[in-house]
Structures are given as C-alpha cells and as structure tokens.
Design an enzyme around this catalytic site. Structure first.
Site, PDB file in Angstrom:
ATOM      1  N   HIS A 122       0.827  -1.217   0.000  1.00 14.60           N
ATOM      2  CA  HIS A 122       0.000   0.000   0.000  1.00 14.60           C
ATOM      3  C   HIS A 122       0.854   1.258   0.000  1.00 14.60           C
ATOM      4  CE1 HIS A 122       0.283   1.140   4.360  1.00 14.60           C
ATOM      5  NE2 HIS A 122       0.331  -0.164   4.583  1.00 14.60           N
TER       6      HIS A 122
ATOM      7  N   ASP B 189       6.124   2.018   7.035  1.00  7.66           N
ATOM      8  CA  ASP B 189       4.818   1.411   6.779  1.00  7.66           C
ATOM      9  C   ASP B 189       4.057   2.298   5.794  1.00  7.66           C
ATOM     10  OD1 ASP B 189       2.349   0.159   6.940  1.00  7.66           O
ATOM     11  OD2 ASP B 189       1.888   0.903   8.946  1.00  7.66           O
TER      12      ASP B 189
ATOM     13  N   GLU C 140      -5.088   1.955   2.899  1.00  9.07           N
ATOM     14  CA  GLU C 140      -4.990   0.784   3.770  1.00  9.07           C
ATOM     15  C   GLU C 140      -5.145   1.164   5.233  1.00  9.07           C
ATOM     16  OE1 GLU C 140      -3.069  -2.141   6.446  1.00  9.07           O
ATOM     17  OE2 GLU C 140      -2.463  -0.065   6.070  1.00  9.07           O
ATOM     18  N   GLU C 141      -4.628   2.335   5.597  1.00  7.69           N
ATOM     19  CA  GLU C 141      -4.631   2.743   7.000  1.00  7.69           C
ATOM     20  C   GLU C 141      -6.019   3.133   7.509  1.00  7.69           C
ATOM     21  OE1 GLU C 141      -2.184   2.285   8.834  1.00  7.69           O
ATOM     22  OE2 GLU C 141      -0.396   2.265   7.592  1.00  7.69           O
TER      23      GLU C 141
ATOM     24  N   ASP D 208       3.378  -6.219   3.908  1.00 12.21           N
ATOM     25  CA  ASP D 208       3.192  -5.095   4.828  1.00 12.21           C
ATOM     26  C   ASP D 208       4.288  -5.153   5.881  1.00 12.21           C
ATOM     27  OD1 ASP D 208       2.068  -2.842   6.088  1.00 12.21           O
ATOM     28  OD2 ASP D 208       0.024  -3.569   5.723  1.00 12.21           O
TER      29      ASP D 208
ATOM     30  N   HIS E 107       3.970   3.499  13.509  1.00 12.76           N
ATOM     31  CA  HIS E 107       3.121   4.681  13.367  1.00 12.76           C
ATOM     32  C   HIS E 107       3.708   5.880  14.097  1.00 12.76           C
ATOM     33  CE1 HIS E 107      -0.838   2.637  11.898  1.00 12.76           C
ATOM     34  NE2 HIS E 107       0.237   2.167  11.292  1.00 12.76           N
TER      35      HIS E 107
END
Length: 363
Positions: A67, A179, A211-212, A234, A330
C-alpha cells in the site's frame, strides 16, 4: 546490488507526502518507476497502481500487493490568528504530538505542533496526555489570509517531518512511513529482477490506497483483478524492545528475517487466516532462499492488513501475508533492517518464478 536499489527507492518514497486519501505524489512516483519495467501500468479511478507483467507460459494470475498511504493528519480549520487545528488520519498516538515538526501538503510547508511551555504547565498538565483537540499547528503566520497565501487549505494532508537516518549500522534505517513505503520499493525491485527471467502466468504488482483507514483500495482492486491467489506485503511491529514481553506478546525480532502472521485481526473489524497452500509457498521459498522466517499469530491487538478485505473480494482469494518487522510503529522514527527487507524480496521472487507449480486446493 539489490539492497542498494531498495535503499534508493525507499529514500525517495519515504520523503513523499501521501496520507490516506491524498496519495497522488506516491502514485506518480510509482507509475514513473514501474512503467519502463512492466508490460502495462494503469491507475484506477481510486488511485490503486496496477503493474502487469506477463509470463512466458500459461499459468495463474498472481497478485503481489502493498500500500502507498501513510498515517498522518489533515487541516481541520484555520483560525483568524493563523493557527491551524487538525484531524488524525489513521492511528497516531496522542502522546507523539506535542513539539513535533510537520510538513503540510505536497509542498512540505513547515509547521510545528505547539506545546505549552513547561514553566507554565500545572502539575496535572505535566502528567497527562492531551487529546488532539487541544493541539494546534504553528506555521509562523499571524492571520488566516497569510496561511492561505502559503497554499494551505482545509483538508490538506499533514505528516511528521522526518529525515532518512541511517544508524551506525547503515542497514538500519529510521524514518517516517516505513509502513509501507518500504514494500513499494520492494515491488519496484521485484519488477527489475524479473526482467530477464521466465515464469508462468501473469503477475499483478499492486499498490493500494487507503490501507490505514479501512483498506478500501484492496477491496476495489481485488474485485477488479480477481487473482487466483495473492501475497500481501506489509510491515509488522517488532516486539523486541524493553517495554514488551516479547515471547508472550509479540515474538517478532528486528534482524531475524521476514515475519509471516498466520492469523491476524481485530474482532468486529477484520480477520485473516492465510491459505494453507500459500503458507506452504512462503515457507518453501524461505527455506530454498535460506531466509529465516518468523511465524506468529497476532489477533486482537489492533493489527490488520489489506488481506482482511482482499480475502473476501472477487470470488474469494486464497492469500498469504508476508511482513517486514519495524520498531516504533506509526511514529516518525520507525526503524527497519534492510536485511529483513531483502529476505522478503527473495521469498516473493521465488513464489513468482514457481507460479503455477502448486495446486491451490484447500484440502
């Protein structure tokens, strides 16, 4: 050298602003890189990148997906005095917010998330984590008009400002959007490596959007391509830091190879259990390439991938999930080991080259 190829693409990609819903700069970059090395590259109306490479013999349709989006924020409002309020897009912990530098929109307009001086904080304020509604961004303006003249408008994406930092061991890299820009780089490297190689069937290299925030892109592209099977790439949190009981909670280590979550999901939101034949492919290729593989389950701990939507799209897609460990998920300082990334690429490349050699029956 493939590691240096990945490093170069990853550095470029991690420097782009591509919060969920505003991935345009990342999509443009991917299209530019993939077009010379794919038989076809198209961008659907939603923003998913679909690169196609035809094999030299009949065989299954294999989809390798990653992604393009990253967690971040967007401009909520601009006050008359020039300060900006903002909303989260994707999961970001409130404790990461105060005193951070940010970039606003693709022009990377610099800003600062303000913080009350420690001298003036009450004892309670020093102990408590404020919510996002109590924070604001300072771009050095004194009026709304001045902010708008900078090119900032409501809804503009915001990301943490972060440099591309190589640790003392240069294979360890800390930056934002590991990510999942790291696997965007892997996908480009995979298409480069397949230039002079024969395989059966058709490879769809896919980079999804959003995706998030609910995995919208995966559902759409799964329904449009309807592959025979898929591998979702991922990142996954590493559990090898002091505050985590690694063996009980998250037995994933940085530098010990890719991780394969056999099952993952959040009750009520999504669940994935990888297909038995696809699991065999991943394990067999890891062994063949002499790549260590970390197997685990990760259920009920706020972790999902595009697989949770992709598996139920089309006619139902047999799939596997292959992940690269990264610390400090994150955050603007996510940490990845390029040797783990190269291992991920080796496994995926082997699956492509052996496409069609294994039946996809469930029993």
């Amino acid at each position: 050298m493939v590691k240096e190829m990945i490093r170069k693409y990853f550095q470029d990609l991690s420097g782009l602003v591509g919060v969920s819903g505003t991935e345009q700069d990342v999509v443009r970059y991917l299209k530019e890189c993939l077009t010379p090395i794919a038989d076809e590259v198209r961008i659907d109306h939603f923003g998913n990148v679909i690169a196609v490479k035809h094999g030299t013999a009949p065989g299954p349709k294999l989809m390798i997906s990653t992604h393009s989006d990253e967690i971040g924020f967007c401009v909520k409002n601009i006050f008359s005095n020039g300060f900006i309020t903002f909303d989260k897009i994707g999961y970001v912990a409130d404790l990461l917010l105060p005193g951070r530098k940010v970039w606003i929109n693709s022009n990377k307009i610099p800003g600062i998330i303000g913080i009350k001086p420690g001298h003036l904080q009450t004892p309670d304020e020093k102990r408590q984590v404020q919510s996002i509604r109590e924070y604001y961004i300072d771009v050095g303006a004194s009026s709304r008009l001045e902010v708008e003249d900078m090119g900032i408008k409501i809804g503009d994406p915001i990301v943490f400002q972060s440099d591309f930092m190589e640790m003392h061991n240069p294979d360890l890299i800390s930056t934002k959007s590991v990510d999942n820009r790291i696997h965007c780089a892997v996908l480009i490297a995979l298409f480069h490596q397949l230039q002079e190689m024969d395989f059966a069937g058709t490879l769809y290299g896919v980079v999804t959007v959003r995706e998030e925030v609910e995995q919208h892109g995966a559902l759409i592209v799964g329904n449009s391509i309807v592959p025979d099977y898929a591998i979702v790439l991922d990142t996954i949190p590493a559990g090898d830091t002091p505050e985590i009981d690694t063996e009980k909670v998250l037995p994933v280590y940085l530098g010990k190879g890719p991780a394969c979550p056999i099952a993952d999901g959040v009750p009520g939101f999504g669940f994935t259990f990888i297909h038995p034949r696809v699991r065999e492919m991943i394990e067999e290729q890891a062994k063949k390439a002499d790549v260590p593989l970390q197997l685990l389950t990760f259920i009920g701990d706020s972790y999902m991938t595009d697989a949770s939507k992709l598996v139920a799209s089309g006619k139902g897609i047999p799939l596997g999930v292959l992940t690269t460990p990264r610390r400090y998920s994150h955050s603007p300082v996510e940490l990845v080991n390029l040797n783990d990334v190269v291992g991920t690429l080796k496994i995926v490349k082997g699956i492509v080259l052996d496409n069609g050699k294994k039946e996809l029956n469930f029993i």
